[in-house]
Design an enzyme around this catalytic site. Structure first.
Site, PDB file in Angstrom:
ATOM      1  N   SER A  63       0.827  -1.206   0.000  1.00 48.11           N
ATOM      2  CA  SER A  63       0.000   0.000   0.000  1.00 48.11           C
ATOM      3  C   SER A  63       0.857   1.250   0.000  1.00 48.11           C
ATOM      4  O   SER A  63       0.331   2.351  -0.006  1.00 48.11           O
ATOM      5  CB  SER A  63      -0.941  -0.006   1.206  1.00 48.11           C
ATOM      6  OG  SER A  63      -0.194  -0.117   2.384  1.00 48.11           O
ATOM      7  N   HIS A 100      -2.933  -2.674  -5.526  1.00 47.93           N
ATOM      8  CA  HIS A 100      -3.266  -2.372  -4.138  1.00 47.93           C
ATOM      9  C   HIS A 100      -4.765  -2.550  -3.901  1.00 47.93           C
ATOM     10  O   HIS A 100      -5.569  -1.772  -4.386  1.00 47.93           O
ATOM     11  CB  HIS A 100      -2.816  -0.927  -3.828  1.00 47.93           C
ATOM     12  CG  HIS A 100      -3.166  -0.468  -2.452  1.00 47.93           C
ATOM     13  ND1 HIS A 100      -3.357   0.847  -2.138  1.00 47.93           N
ATOM     14  CD2 HIS A 100      -3.360  -1.164  -1.303  1.00 47.93           C
ATOM     15  CE1 HIS A 100      -3.664   0.940  -0.863  1.00 47.93           C
ATOM     16  NE2 HIS A 100      -3.680  -0.252  -0.337  1.00 47.93           N
ATOM     17  N   GLU A 138      -6.193  -0.109  -6.795  1.00 48.32           N
ATOM     18  CA  GLU A 138      -5.247   0.938  -7.207  1.00 48.32           C
ATOM     19  C   GLU A 138      -4.117   0.245  -7.976  1.00 48.32           C
ATOM     20  O   GLU A 138      -3.425  -0.610  -7.428  1.00 48.32           O
ATOM     21  CB  GLU A 138      -4.704   1.639  -5.952  1.00 48.32           C
ATOM     22  CG  GLU A 138      -3.760   2.773  -6.233  1.00 48.32           C
ATOM     23  CD  GLU A 138      -3.379   3.536  -4.954  1.00 48.32           C
ATOM     24  OE1 GLU A 138      -3.219   2.905  -3.882  1.00 48.32           O
ATOM     25  OE2 GLU A 138      -3.229   4.768  -5.031  1.00 48.32           O
ATOM     26  N   ASN A 192      -3.516   6.261  -0.426  1.00 51.02           N
ATOM     27  CA  ASN A 192      -3.086   6.468   0.960  1.00 51.02           C
ATOM     28  C   ASN A 192      -2.323   7.770   1.149  1.00 51.02           C
ATOM     29  O   ASN A 192      -2.402   8.397   2.200  1.00 51.02           O
ATOM     30  CB  ASN A 192      -2.246   5.287   1.438  1.00 51.02           C
ATOM     31  CG  ASN A 192      -3.132   4.092   1.752  1.00 51.02           C
ATOM     32  OD1 ASN A 192      -4.358   4.223   1.814  1.00 51.02           O
ATOM     33  ND2 ASN A 192      -2.532   2.932   1.926  1.00 51.02           N
TER      34      ASN A 192
END
Ligand code: 3HC
Length: 700
Positions: free
Chosen positions: A412, A433, A445, A483
């Site tokens: 991540s 991800h 992602e 993130n």
């Protein structure tokens, strides 16, 4: 395509065949409703025509009004006031022949016809509520008359696509066929050509009289949670209610009034934007759409932890066999047990049939040896977040995987290039991800490393779609797009707590804004220990790392969230309801004192804006670095990864509604007050100065 070719009429053996040909999905774009009307009038006037068939060319019947035309004032007029009502007034029978989708204005047009026939794979529905409006072409008046008021309420407030067999059982379709649709439709048209009187849904009042008005309040109650802050679902109910209190034509007029209230409201604009943003995300700049795509017939996952198990389930759920590899038998057994338990919970809840669970489990094969996964088309590494062990996995994969296999990491945050660098084939390495729980969350992602090839990017994006995900591409940086853009939100949250807010206030503000759950409570659900470990790593690597003493102190006390019965909140055994905890308040106040902060009352507005503007600013930095390709990609990630309320369009769309200039000026004020963390991004400054919206920003 010229407008004459959008709809054509063919007369064969006494049947007028009206074909809509507006690829890709036969939306009712300008020219299409007019074309249907013109062909219908021609066929109606032709004495050789005994009956008509309305059918779609290509992959669908009619997917609805052309959503791009909304806000331009012609949609309701085009569908509701002319075509459907003209078909409905026909004195010669018309059969709607449905394949693919009959949605929105498409189903409304079909309900203007006297009969409906469909292939078994077809789906019908009135999904207007999902774009913030209501069926405005007579759907709220005809569906209750056709399928009953309760069915209409359920379909119209949920927007769900109903499969042909179910639609037949509900009375929406007259016939479902397996063979050639046009042949069957022509046969039906010949069969019913002489039937009189013709069935007209508009005069079928039996199903809408004597309805207990209490069902409308019950429906309002049942949607209250998911329809929070929205108007369209309630207008849908009012419109259906009108079908039971007004004669047909007055009901149509009421439908129109309720439609007009919605079409240009923020809710509808946000939802339309989300609809197109989601589709736009499919195109990764610089990657030709025709780059080759690796078909995925067999997958493998490294690591049977929570993420690995969820990823394996995602493949199994979509019919793709998957092997799951662990280092020890014990870890493998634990992982397989978790998968079985997850499926068993779904069976217990009634959302999965027992036979389907067995089929899905049979697609997941536990293995211990890398040689056993060598022939997979894709492998996804999902071990813990540390570079060295991940690189060790990729060295092994490089040694065994067949040529052309996609080699992906579920990291991540870690650097994809560093992972790829240990292999001799960095072109097939990319980030994939998933979000937790991976079998439930729809976002994927897809991270492009420096050497990731176009074919790999295209293949991973397509793989995501094949397992029901919304794939969004981005470049490589710490935390990638999702993130990294969410990071400042989390940081600002703990700073607000230090300054005077409490967890329950922050959660209340964000739930009122439209999140399904407050961010603090989400932390308790996900587990606070994960963030604690990450903070320790970051603090060790970066002497300037901004510590989060309140969060650290909770973890030092073993308060890891729901799983330990205590986190930011207190939990009763067997209950997930968060209860504010005086012990936490005391810790927060203690930390404020230790930091020399005089706590103050913080307004709800300040909480909302500080949390979200912090992320808007970071997203701008990600855009200006070319890591994110467009503002709408940020939005799609926030919708599907973080539960951002869809009717607000997404983080950047929401900020656009406030105005780039206002956002920039506020961030500048906070920059003066708080220093470096609020330094406005260069892109934000440029957009504010040139009066450009995030939506229209040229970036990269
Ligand atoms: N208007 C304009 N464009 C549409 C469209 C519509 N109603 N439906 C689909 N498209 C476009 C998409 O934007 C996409 O364009 P792109 O290739 O340029 O990205 C293309 O058609 C293909 O669409 P999908 O990628 O979504 O194709 P899928 O096969 O995955 O899905 C679908 C097909 C289920 C029909 C899906 O596109 C969909 O749900 N469409 C919207 C259906 C809808 O909401 N209909 C109601 C419209 S409102 C209405 O009818 C109002 C009336 O009551 C007055």
């Amino acid at each position: 395509m010229s407008s004459e070719n959008l709809v054509t009429l063919d007369v064969k053996d006494g049947i007028g065949i009206i074909t809509v040909n507006n690829p890709p999905v036969n939306a009712l774009s300008p020219g299409v409703p007019e074309g249907i009307t013109a062909c219908f009038e021609k066929a109606h006037a032709d004495p050789a025509v005994k009956a008509m068939v309305l059918i779609g060319a290509g992959r669908s019947f009619i997917a609805g009004a052309d959503i791009r035309q909304f806000g331009k004032g012609r949609v309701r007029q085009a569908i509701g006031d002319s075509t459907t009502d003209k078909l409905d007034a026909s004195t010669k029978p018309i059969v709607a022949a449905i394949h693919g989708y009959a949605l929105g204005g498409g189903l409304e047009t079909a309900m203007g016809c006297n009969y409906r026939i469909a292939v078994r794979s077809a789906k019908v529905g009135l999904p207007e509520v999902l774009i913030g409006i209501l069926p405005g072409g007579g759907g709220t008046q005809r569906l209750p008359r056709l399928a009953g008021v309760q069915v209409a309420l359920d379909m119209i407030t949920s927007g769900r696509h109903v499969p042909a067999d179910e639609a037949k059982a509900l009375g929406i379709l007259d016939e479902v066929v397996d063979g050639d649709l046009l042949t069957a439709a022509i046969a039906m048209a010949k069969r019913i050509a002489d039937i009189r009187p013709l069935p007209h849904i508009s005069s079928n009042n039996a199903r809408v009289i004597g309805i207990d008005p209490k069902i409308f309040d019950a429906q309002r109650k049942s949607i209250a949670r998911r329809a929070r802050n929205q108007k369209a679902p309630y207008n849908c109910i009012l419109a259906v209610e009108a079908s039971t209190t007004h004669p047909f034509l007055q009901g149509l007029a009421r439908e129109r009034e309720l439609f007009v209230e919605l079409e240009n409201a923020d809710e509808a604009r946000g939802l339309r934007y989300a609809f197109f943003g989601e589709r736009e995300a499919k195109n990764v700049p610089g990657i030709p759409a025709n780059a080759p795509v690796q078909a995925i017939n067999a997958a493998a996952v490294i690591g049977a932890g929570t993420m690995g198990g969820g990823i394996a389930m995602s493949f199994a759920d979509f019919g793709i066999p998957v092997k799951i590899l662990e280092a020890t038998q014990e870890a493998l057994d634990r992982g397989m047990k978790r998968i079985r338990d997850n499926y068993a919970t779904s069976v217990k809840r009634g959302s999965l049939a027992e036979g389907e669970m067995t089929a899905r489990l049979s697609r997941i094969t536990p293995v211990l040896d890398y040689a056993d996964i060598a022939d997979a088309d894709v492998v996804i590494e999902a071990i813990f977040e540390e570079m060295a062990p991940k690189q060790a996995v990729f060295r092994q994969l490089d040694a065994v995987m067949k040529p052309g296999a996609l080699m992906l990491s579920n990291t991540s945050a870690l650097n994809i290039d560093e992972i790829a660098s240990v292999t001799k084939r960095p072109e097939v390495v990319a980030g994939a991800h998933f979000f937790s729980p991976a079998n439930v969350m729809k976002l994927l992602e897809v991270v492009k490393g420096t050497e990731t090839s176009a074919a790999t990017m295209n293949s991973v994006m397509a793989m995501g779609r094949a397992i029901g995900k919304i794939s969004v591409g981005c470049g490589n940086c710490d935390g990638f797009l999702a993130n990294r853009s969410r990071g400042p939100f989390g940081m600002e949250m703990v700073i607000l707590l230090e300054e005077g807010a409490l967890p329950e206030q922050i959660d209340k503000v964000m739930v009122e804004f439209g999140y399904p759950m407050g961010p603090v409570a989400v932390g308790d659900l996900a587990g606070l220990d994960i963030g604690w470990a990450a903070r320790k790593r970051r603090a060790a690597a970066d002497p300037n790392y901004r510590k989060q003493p309140i969060s650290d102190r909770l973890c030092e006390l073993g308060r890891f969230g729901q799983k330990t019965g205590k986190g930011w909140y207190r939990y009763e055994a067997g209950d997930r309801t968060p209860h504010p905890d005086p012990e936490v308040t005391a810790i927060i106040e203690q930390v404020s004192t230790e930091m020399g902060i005089t706590r103050r009352v913080i307004s709800d507005e300040e909480i909302l804006r500080r949390l979200l503007f912090a992320s808007v600013n970071e997203a701008c930095k990600i855009l200006e670095e070319g890591i994110a390709y467009r503002a709408s990609d940020v939005d799609v990630m926030w919708l599907y990864g973080f539960g951002f309320p869809r009717y607000r369009g997404g983080l950047m769309f929401w900020a656009d509604q406030i105005g780039v200039k206002d956002v920039f000026e506020q961030i500048q004020r906070w920059h003066q007050l708080y220093g470096a963390r609020w330094a406005p991004s260069a892109l934000l400054r440029r957009l504010a100065e040139t009066g450009t919206s995030f939506k229209d920003a040229k970036v990269g």
